[in-house]
Write an enzyme that holds these catalytic residues in place. Structure first.
Site, short mmCIF file in Angstrom:
data_model
loop_
_atom_site.label_atom_id
_atom_site.label_comp_id
_atom_site.label_asym_id
_atom_site.label_seq_id
_atom_site.Cartn_x
_atom_site.Cartn_y
_atom_site.Cartn_z
N LYS A 95 -30.25 10.72 -22.06
CA LYS A 95 -28.79 10.59 -21.97
C LYS A 95 -28.23 11.12 -23.27
O LYS A 95 -28.70 10.78 -24.35
CB LYS A 95 -28.38 9.14 -21.79
N LYS A 134 -22.88 -4.00 -36.51
CA LYS A 134 -22.10 -4.77 -35.53
C LYS A 134 -22.70 -6.18 -35.40
O LYS A 134 -23.90 -6.38 -35.62
CB LYS A 134 -22.13 -4.09 -34.16
N HIS A 164 -13.57 -1.94 -21.66
CA HIS A 164 -14.00 -1.20 -20.48
C HIS A 164 -15.19 -1.85 -19.78
O HIS A 164 -15.26 -1.91 -18.55
CB HIS A 164 -14.35 0.23 -20.93
N GLY A 203 -22.66 -6.49 -26.90
CA GLY A 203 -21.79 -5.56 -27.63
C GLY A 203 -22.47 -4.90 -28.81
O GLY A 203 -22.13 -3.78 -29.19
N THR A 204 -23.43 -5.59 -29.44
CA THR A 204 -24.02 -5.08 -30.67
C THR A 204 -25.09 -4.05 -30.36
O THR A 204 -26.19 -4.39 -29.92
CB THR A 204 -24.60 -6.24 -31.50
N ARG A 254 -25.52 0.16 -15.77
CA ARG A 254 -26.84 -0.22 -16.32
C ARG A 254 -26.73 -1.27 -17.42
O ARG A 254 -27.60 -2.10 -17.61
CB ARG A 254 -27.64 1.00 -16.75
P1 NAD Z 1 -13.85 -1.04 -25.49
O1 NAD Z 1 -13.46 -0.22 -26.67
O2 NAD Z 1 -13.28 -0.72 -24.15
O3 NAD Z 1 -13.52 -2.59 -25.79
C1 NAD Z 1 -13.86 -3.17 -27.02
C2 NAD Z 1 -13.72 -4.68 -26.93
O4 NAD Z 1 -14.09 -5.24 -28.19
C3 NAD Z 1 -12.29 -5.13 -26.66
O5 NAD Z 1 -12.34 -6.33 -25.93
C4 NAD Z 1 -11.74 -5.39 -28.07
O6 NAD Z 1 -10.68 -6.31 -28.08
C5 NAD Z 1 -12.98 -5.98 -28.73
N1 NAD Z 1 -13.01 -5.82 -30.18
C6 NAD Z 1 -12.91 -4.66 -30.87
N2 NAD Z 1 -13.03 -4.91 -32.19
C7 NAD Z 1 -13.22 -6.24 -32.31
C8 NAD Z 1 -13.40 -7.10 -33.42
N3 NAD Z 1 -13.44 -6.62 -34.66
N4 NAD Z 1 -13.56 -8.42 -33.17
C9 NAD Z 1 -13.53 -8.90 -31.91
N5 NAD Z 1 -13.37 -8.14 -30.83
C10 NAD Z 1 -13.21 -6.82 -31.03
O7 NAD Z 1 -15.44 -1.04 -25.46
P2 NAD Z 1 -16.42 -1.30 -24.24
O8 NAD Z 1 -16.74 -0.01 -23.56
O9 NAD Z 1 -15.94 -2.45 -23.41
O10 NAD Z 1 -17.74 -1.74 -25.03
C11 NAD Z 1 -17.76 -2.96 -25.75
C12 NAD Z 1 -18.90 -2.92 -26.74
O11 NAD Z 1 -20.14 -2.82 -26.04
C13 NAD Z 1 -18.84 -1.70 -27.66
O12 NAD Z 1 -19.11 -2.13 -28.96
C14 NAD Z 1 -19.94 -0.80 -27.14
O13 NAD Z 1 -20.49 0.01 -28.15
C15 NAD Z 1 -20.91 -1.81 -26.61
N6 NAD Z 1 -21.79 -1.29 -25.56
C16 NAD Z 1 -23.07 -1.75 -25.53
C17 NAD Z 1 -23.94 -1.30 -24.56
C18 NAD Z 1 -25.34 -1.84 -24.49
O14 NAD Z 1 -26.14 -1.33 -23.72
N7 NAD Z 1 -25.67 -2.85 -25.24
C19 NAD Z 1 -23.50 -0.38 -23.61
C20 NAD Z 1 -22.17 0.04 -23.63
C21 NAD Z 1 -21.31 -0.43 -24.61
#
Ligand code: NAD
Length: 321
Positions: free
Chosen positions: A67, A226, A137, A220-221, A110
């Protein structure tokens, strides 16, 4: 080479397909039948973008590929998703390209499937309250996949910007579940399963906020620096992950490991729980924590499902390359 565009994915694969694909590849990893290759992730110094590759080979499933994509923060102003990804599958017997697949929806499916797999294998059977921290998202996808795993009767949500919680409220309504916006402390005190899916760089949930018996999926991390939860929570919990090498470097485990609070050997790959090689939850009072870092093999697993479905339906375009 087959082309499966982004717009076709939603009709080809759903939460159930993604769950099966991700659970199978986690199990294959535990049997040493699938492996991820080192991740490349670079700041481009252009458009403030982060760009990279995740790749791997699933010998059990016969899936090889990568990817590629990343994060372009300015995309929203162009009406595009900030996270962009494309998957390429290769024939493992010849190296010939097999398929080019739109990867944005697949990434969300996924990622949600990984936390759903953790809920299936680690949450208490009687879990009824789902807590979600984050309303970006990914969050709605997380909710839709999670509710398939237990008989949840309520969703609690928290987000740094409360106005974005409408996304969670709408999704809960679509799923026929009551939704309540709460603060992190209340969420920790009342939820049986907690999914964290934010871009936070500091702990949002303290160890003392979480009650015995809770399962957490920290999703998220996925980058060094992060952080979503207090490292003390990883000391208190039984800790699981998709891949230990990623968990300790760029996952939620990085902070507890760096602080000397958590040994690498104390982290169990979820695949070993799926195959029965390792224990999952041992007691109703255990706090279990899944560190979902996001691995290339997850991407390849769902991409292969989508391509197989497209081929079966005659829906994949083919070009000579
Ligand atoms: P997004 O940008 O659409 O949403 C981000 C979210 O995080 C929002 O709810 C926002 O309010 C919150 N946020 C941002 N900064 C913050 C902070 N400092 N403190 C608290 N909340 C905060 O992103 P997304 O597409 O929903 O993805 C969310 C997270 O998941 C991203 O960090 C992304 O990198 C991670 N992610 C992880 C995987 C995985 O496989 N583990 C896959 C996709 C995305």
């Amino acid at each position: 080479m087959l082309i499966v565009p982004e717009a076709a994915i939603a009709d080809l694969i759903d939460e159930g397909d993604a769950f099966d694909a991700v659970e199978a590849v986690f199990a294959a990893m535990a049997k040493d039948a699938a492996r991820n290759f080192p991740v490349v992730r670079e700041a481009l110094g252009h458009a403030e973008a982060l760009y990279g590759f995740k790749s791997g080979f699933d010998a059990a499933g016969g899936v090889l590929g990568l990817k590629s994509g990343g994060y372009w923060p300015g995309n929203a102003t162009k009406g595009l998703t900030n996270h962009q990804s494309t998957m390429v599958l290769f024939d493992p017997d010849s190296g010939r390209p097999r398929a080019l697949v739109g990867g944005n929806l697949l990434t969300a499916l996924r990622t949600a499937a990984a936390s759903a797999v953790s809920i299936r294998h680690l949450a208490r059977e009687d879990a009824r309250v789902l807590g979600i921290m984050g309303a970006g998202h990914q969050a709605a996808f997380q909710m839709r996949a999670a509710v398939r795993q237990r008989r949840f009767d309520k969703v609690l949500g928290w987000n740094r910007n409360p106005e974005r919680l409408a996304r969670l409220a709408d999704t809960a309504e679509e799923l026929g579940l009551p939704f309540e916006a709460v603060d992190p402390e209340t969420l920790g005190a009342r939820a049986d399963v907690i999914i964290t899916i934010t871009s936070s760089f500091a702990a949002l949930l303290e160890a003392g906020h979480v009650r015995p018996g809770t399962h957490l999926a920290c999703m998220g991390t996925d980058t060094a620096g992060k952080q979503e939860v207090d490292p003390a929570l990883l000391v208190r919990a039984r800790v699981f992950t998709d891949e230990v090498a990623q968990a300790i470097t760029l996952g939620e485990c990085q902070h507890a490991v760096k602080a000397g609070l958590l040994a690498e050997t104390a982290i169990t790959p979820i695949g070993a729980v799926i195959t029965g090689a390792a224990d999952g939850r041992r007691a109703a009072s255990d706090v279990t924590l899944f560190d979902g870092t996001g691995i290339g093999l997850q991407d390849l697993a769902v991409a292969a499902r989508a391509v197989d479905r497209a081929v079966a339906r005659g829906a994949a375009a083919e070009i000579e390359i």
